[in-house]
Scaffold this active site. Structure first.
Site, short mmCIF file in Angstrom:
data_model
loop_
_atom_site.label_atom_id
_atom_site.label_comp_id
_atom_site.label_asym_id
_atom_site.label_seq_id
_atom_site.Cartn_x
_atom_site.Cartn_y
_atom_site.Cartn_z
N ASP A 190 -25.90 19.19 42.13
CA ASP A 190 -25.60 17.77 42.35
C ASP A 190 -24.95 17.53 43.71
OD1 ASP A 190 -26.44 17.82 39.76
OD2 ASP A 190 -24.47 17.43 38.88
N GLY A 245 -20.86 8.44 34.52
CA GLY A 245 -21.07 9.23 33.30
C GLY A 245 -22.47 9.10 32.74
C1 GLA Z 1 -25.22 19.02 35.47
C2 GLA Z 1 -24.53 19.97 36.44
C3 GLA Z 1 -25.56 20.64 37.36
C4 GLA Z 1 -26.69 21.27 36.57
C5 GLA Z 1 -27.25 20.27 35.57
C6 GLA Z 1 -28.29 20.89 34.67
O1 GLA Z 1 -25.78 17.95 36.19
O2 GLA Z 1 -23.59 19.27 37.21
O3 GLA Z 1 -24.92 21.60 38.17
O4 GLA Z 1 -26.27 22.44 35.94
O5 GLA Z 1 -26.23 19.71 34.75
O6 GLA Z 1 -29.41 21.28 35.41
#
Ligand code: GLA
Length: 383
Positions: free
Chosen positions: A174, A124
């Site tokens: 991510d 988190g």
């Molecule tokens: C989080 C989301 C990503 C992206 C970022 C902001 O990490 O999981 O997909 O949108 O926020 O860039």
């Protein structure tokens, strides 16, 4: 074998009373620039960090998949391969369950198995602990089943798990970086079509410092989804498919038809996409000063127009900007707390970390946690 691999194999043996047949790993990430652009079909420039989730696994008898986690010792979980996989409790297990459901939907015949996860990605903390859990789960399940899946398709499956089983409407960044990262490279990813380019980030004089505010954010609580919706309604009013298709002139000329929030959100997204491409050119020509300026501009835009920063992140960026050896700094990831990154000269990194921790502690009464990383490897199916 690393110490962590040996430790998870040992723990797996104690827990499941036999040897693991394999251990996989999947890293967390920081994004160098290109924030809140992925779900607008834009560009992102993340790197994998030296922190990862390991998953030790072995096929089992019966028809169940058993899930355990060193970080959630009291909350093991399992699901039946002959019944539709559904989310439930414990919450952490929804990530691997969602991945399993996605793999089944993609035609993978899962096998009964035991899995043990162990992560050193802060949970988190905005470093994509959940993506690293999903990707490690996917590789363990594919490994046991003797199957492989194309990188980007696998990222999409993991993203869908996050949407449908964890309730976070995230973009693709991510999961993609956790799978596709290469050592000493940043990944320029076009989130419209999944095409990518590996950008060298191998200068030994450079380090990325990650400063964790320890302020917990929860992307499922609505702030993220609200921004996503504001972007989509802005794009619709501008008459484009996604904000990727708009530019700064179009946005500023649309002041009458956009609400205030739609205007500022769109202004962030179109300027951030532009900054990301400029940052890639700067990195490719070794112009870290320009890269750093783009990082500061990104932070200001996220703070003022996108409103996803917080005073802890602002403090770190502000302090970093006063220090010798810092090229640039910004919040990274979804925001609402989490981490800031500082692009720094390696030989000044210790002094920089100390100065930031000192002023942070003086202001907030507790330290932020700072660690250094270089661009690390992506997921590995056999560690
Ligand atoms: C989080 C989301 C990503 C992206 C970022 C902001 O990490 O999981 O997909 O949108 O926020 O860039």
């Amino acid at each position: 074998m690393t110490d962590r691999t040996a430790a998870i194999r040992k723990r797996f043996g104690e827990l499941y009373r036999r040897e693991a047949s394999g251990v996989v790993s999947a890293p967390g990430r920081v994004n160098l620039i290109g924030e809140h652009t992925d779900y607008n079909d834009g560009f992102v420039l993340p790197i994998a960090i030296d922190r990862c989730t390991l998953a030790a696994f072995a096929p089992a008898d019966g028809r169940r998949v058993n899930l355990a986690s060193v970080q959630q010792e009291d909350a093991p979980a399992s699901f039946d391969l002959d019944v539709d996989i559904e989310k439930g409790s414990p919450k952490w297990a929804n990530y691997p369950k969602g991945v399993a459901a996605g793999l089944v939907a993609a035609g993978v015949e899962l096998v009964p198995m035991d899995i043990l996860f162990d992560s050193d990605v802060p949970i988190g903390g905005g470093l994509s602990s959940s993506a690293s859990l999903e990707v490690s789960a996917a590789l363990a399940m594919l490994g046991a089943a003797g199957r492989e899946i194309d990188d980007y398709q696998l990222a999409l499956i993991c993203q869908k798990a996050e949407h449908e089983f964890a309730g976070t409407p995230c973009g693709i960044m991510d999961q993609a970086i956790s799978i596709m990262a290469r050592p000493e490279r940043a990944l320029l990813l076009d989130c419209r079509d999944g095409s990518s380019r590996q950008i060298p980030l191998d200068n030994p004089d450079l380090l990325v410092l990650v400063a964790d505010t320890k302020v917990k954010h929860d992307l499922t609580d609505g702030g993220y989804a609200a921004r996503r919706d504001q972007c989509y309604s802005a794009a619709a009013k501008l008459g484009v498919k996604m904000l990727r298709d708009a530019d700064a002139d179009m946005v500023s000329a649309a002041g009458d038809i956009l609400t205030d929030k739609e205007l500022t959100r769109a202004r962030h997204v179109v300027s951030e996409i532009d900054r990301t491409l400029k940052a890639v050119s700067a990195m490719e020509s070794g112009d870290y000063a320009t890269f750093g300026e783009l990082m500061y501009a990104s932070h200001a835009s996220l703070r003022d127009d996108y409103e996803v920063s917080c005073e802890e992140l602002d403090e770190i960026v502000q302090r970093a900007s006063q220090l010798d050896g810092v090229y640039g700094a910004r919040m990274t990831g979804g925001g609402f707390g989490g981490c800031a990154i500082i692009l720094a000269s390696a030989d000044r990194a210790d002094d920089i970390a100390r100065a930031i921790t000192d002023s942070y502690t003086a202001r907030f009464g507790h330290p932020c946690v700072i660690f250094a990383t270089r661009a690390a490897t992506g997921a590995v199916s056999n560690v």
